[in-house]
Design an enzyme around this catalytic site. Sequence first.
Site, PDB file in Angstrom:
ATOM      1  N   GLU A 189      34.819  -4.469  -1.178  1.00  0.00           N
ATOM      2  CA  GLU A 189      35.649  -3.381  -1.800  1.00  0.00           C
ATOM      3  C   GLU A 189      36.413  -2.695  -0.758  1.00  0.00           C
ATOM      4  O   GLU A 189      35.816  -2.315   0.287  1.00  0.00           O
ATOM      5  CB  GLU A 189      34.529  -2.496  -2.448  1.00  0.00           C
ATOM      6  CG  GLU A 189      35.118  -1.261  -3.334  1.00  0.00           C
ATOM      7  CD  GLU A 189      34.201  -0.673  -4.032  1.00  0.00           C
ATOM      8  OE1 GLU A 189      33.395  -0.818  -4.530  1.00  0.00           O
ATOM      9  OE2 GLU A 189      34.633   0.805  -4.292  1.00  0.00           O
ATOM     10  N   LYS A 230      26.232   5.226  -7.174  1.00  0.00           N
ATOM     11  CA  LYS A 230      26.965   3.897  -6.821  1.00  0.00           C
ATOM     12  C   LYS A 230      27.823   3.993  -5.407  1.00  0.00           C
ATOM     13  O   LYS A 230      27.746   3.094  -4.741  1.00  0.00           O
ATOM     14  CB  LYS A 230      27.756   3.545  -8.134  1.00  0.00           C
ATOM     15  CG  LYS A 230      28.500   2.205  -7.922  1.00  0.00           C
ATOM     16  CD  LYS A 230      29.696   2.043  -7.295  1.00  0.00           C
ATOM     17  CE  LYS A 230      30.375   0.606  -7.366  1.00  0.00           C
ATOM     18  NZ  LYS A 230      31.504   0.393  -6.282  1.00  0.00           N
ATOM     19  N   ASP A 242      16.529  -7.150   1.312  1.00  0.00           N
ATOM     20  CA  ASP A 242      16.425  -7.036   0.042  1.00  0.00           C
ATOM     21  C   ASP A 242      17.202  -6.116  -0.705  1.00  0.00           C
ATOM     22  O   ASP A 242      16.657  -5.088  -1.248  1.00  0.00           O
ATOM     23  CB  ASP A 242      15.100  -7.289  -0.481  1.00  0.00           C
ATOM     24  CG  ASP A 242      14.703  -7.566  -1.853  1.00  0.00           C
ATOM     25  OD1 ASP A 242      15.786  -7.361  -2.731  1.00  0.00           O
ATOM     26  OD2 ASP A 242      13.724  -7.960  -2.358  1.00  0.00           O
ATOM     27  N   HIS A 275      43.493   3.513  -2.814  1.00  0.00           N
ATOM     28  CA  HIS A 275      43.101   2.335  -3.287  1.00  0.00           C
ATOM     29  C   HIS A 275      44.448   1.474  -3.447  1.00  0.00           C
ATOM     30  O   HIS A 275      44.333   0.304  -3.424  1.00  0.00           O
ATOM     31  CB  HIS A 275      42.388   2.320  -4.592  1.00  0.00           C
ATOM     32  CG  HIS A 275      41.198   2.619  -4.228  1.00  0.00           C
ATOM     33  ND1 HIS A 275      40.159   2.361  -5.304  1.00  0.00           N
ATOM     34  CD2 HIS A 275      40.294   2.650  -3.279  1.00  0.00           C
ATOM     35  CE1 HIS A 275      38.967   2.759  -4.715  1.00  0.00           C
ATOM     36  NE2 HIS A 275      39.089   2.770  -3.576  1.00  0.00           N
TER      37      HIS A 275
HETATM   38  C1  MEV Z   1      33.730   3.627  -6.164  1.00  0.00           C
HETATM   39  O1  MEV Z   1      33.312   2.389  -5.700  1.00  0.00           O
HETATM   40  C2  MEV Z   1      32.811   4.680  -5.749  1.00  0.00           C
HETATM   41  C3  MEV Z   1      32.975   6.118  -6.258  1.00  0.00           C
HETATM   42  O2  MEV Z   1      33.366   5.897  -7.631  1.00  0.00           O
HETATM   43  C4  MEV Z   1      31.973   7.223  -5.868  1.00  0.00           C
HETATM   44  C5  MEV Z   1      32.113   8.326  -6.741  1.00  0.00           C
HETATM   45  O3  MEV Z   1      32.738   8.536  -7.625  1.00  0.00           O
HETATM   46  O4  MEV Z   1      31.345   9.303  -5.890  1.00  0.00           O
HETATM   47  C6  MEV Z   1      34.403   6.675  -5.584  1.00  0.00           C
END
Ligand code: MEV
Length: 433
Positions: free
Chosen positions: A85, A269, A285, A382
């Site tokens: 990513e 995430k 792992d 991005h």
């Molecule tokens: C994207 O991979 C991760 C984000 O969505 C994390 C977040 O929203 O804090 C940018």
Amino acid sequence: MTRHRSSRLPSFFKLSADERLAAVAAFAGVDPSELAPLASPDGLPQEIASNMSENVVGRFALPIGFATNLRVNARDYVVPMVIEEPSVVAAQSFAARLLRAGDGIIATSTEPIMIGQVHFPEPPPEPVLETLVATHHAELKEALDANHPRLIAAGGGFREARVRRLVDAHGKPLAVVHLHIDVRDAMGANAVNSMAEEAGALFESWTGARVGLRILSNLPMHRRVHVEGRVALGDAAAPHVMVHDEAARIEEASRFAEADPYRAVTANKGIMNGIDAVLLATGQDFRAVEAAAHAFAAYDGRYSALARWHVEDGHLVGRMDIPLALGTVGGITSVHPAVKACFKVLHVAEARQLAEVVAAVGLAQNLAATRALASEGIQRGHMRLHARNVAMECGARPEEVSYVVAAMLAADRTDAAAAVEALQHHRATHASS
Ligand code: MEV
């Protein structure tokens, strides 16, 4: 060779891949040839890969990069990250710089205690099982430790057994004995699974009750890392300073993630973007760590944010508690050439230190993402990386990519047609000059 102490590697991102590897080798105090598996598509030889899994047909490559600037407990780290990513490695270096003042991120960790579960589907009544487990404690310890001399020599071994009583979905009682096992520098799954099976046989003989499953728990509640990072607040932004307004918006965003599971899962995430990238580079792992992190985030019955940010005493302060079952021995850590090279760079003495670095990466990643979201949003950053991918997909050669991307961004477009137009224009003007 001596190690360079500082992970501040200014303009690292501007170097070629070879120059970056040389800079990382200089940081690590090793000859660049020792990091060769990282630069080679053959970083994992076929014969090793064939022994790792089943039905193997080859190897599968992902980019590996290094994040700079990280300082944890007064030590600098250049962090290997395997991730596809865009933005994650850059965000890591950026946030680590904000958090590196003083001793940097402060991390503390518990002893490496894992849990093995021995399940009783038809348990002896309370307190029969509890009494049997207590009276056989010394015998259990002796039997389990005797089968794991290497773990005992390393200072680990069986610590205690606790009975938990539950009721299943049909209202039927069940019991679980939790074995607490100190696994030292191993992730611990093998030792814990063996001990759970060995303990199961002993419990059957002592209780006369049937034992069901015997397996580790991937929620290592007693193997945790706490990290705390601070950024000084001021009236003008600087490498270690954030303006008050920005900090207030980050705190506001953090409260949103604390209150709302839909937001919390996205924030978490983002934390795992950083954590998983280091886990892949170090042969961990990552599925176990993911499962544990999300279970921990929901442990009190409501899924919430793992990291929290508050304005305190003139600083933006972030804190995170996370269970991390990582190993610096066993698994593929001593088998995979690229993983071994990553460990040379990280230079961690034990699994706890690795876990502290990994948790610090997660906290920094959360700061970077929250800061971007609370200000300009993440799409601008991005867009550039997306434009690069589109340019390459449309046939731009490496030396043409930056021109094509600049033209696409100037036109505020990242679609394939824009890439093709920019590429054709570049080639036409280039050919005629
Ligand atoms: C994207 O991979 C991760 C984000 O969505 C994390 C977040 O929203 O804090 C940018």
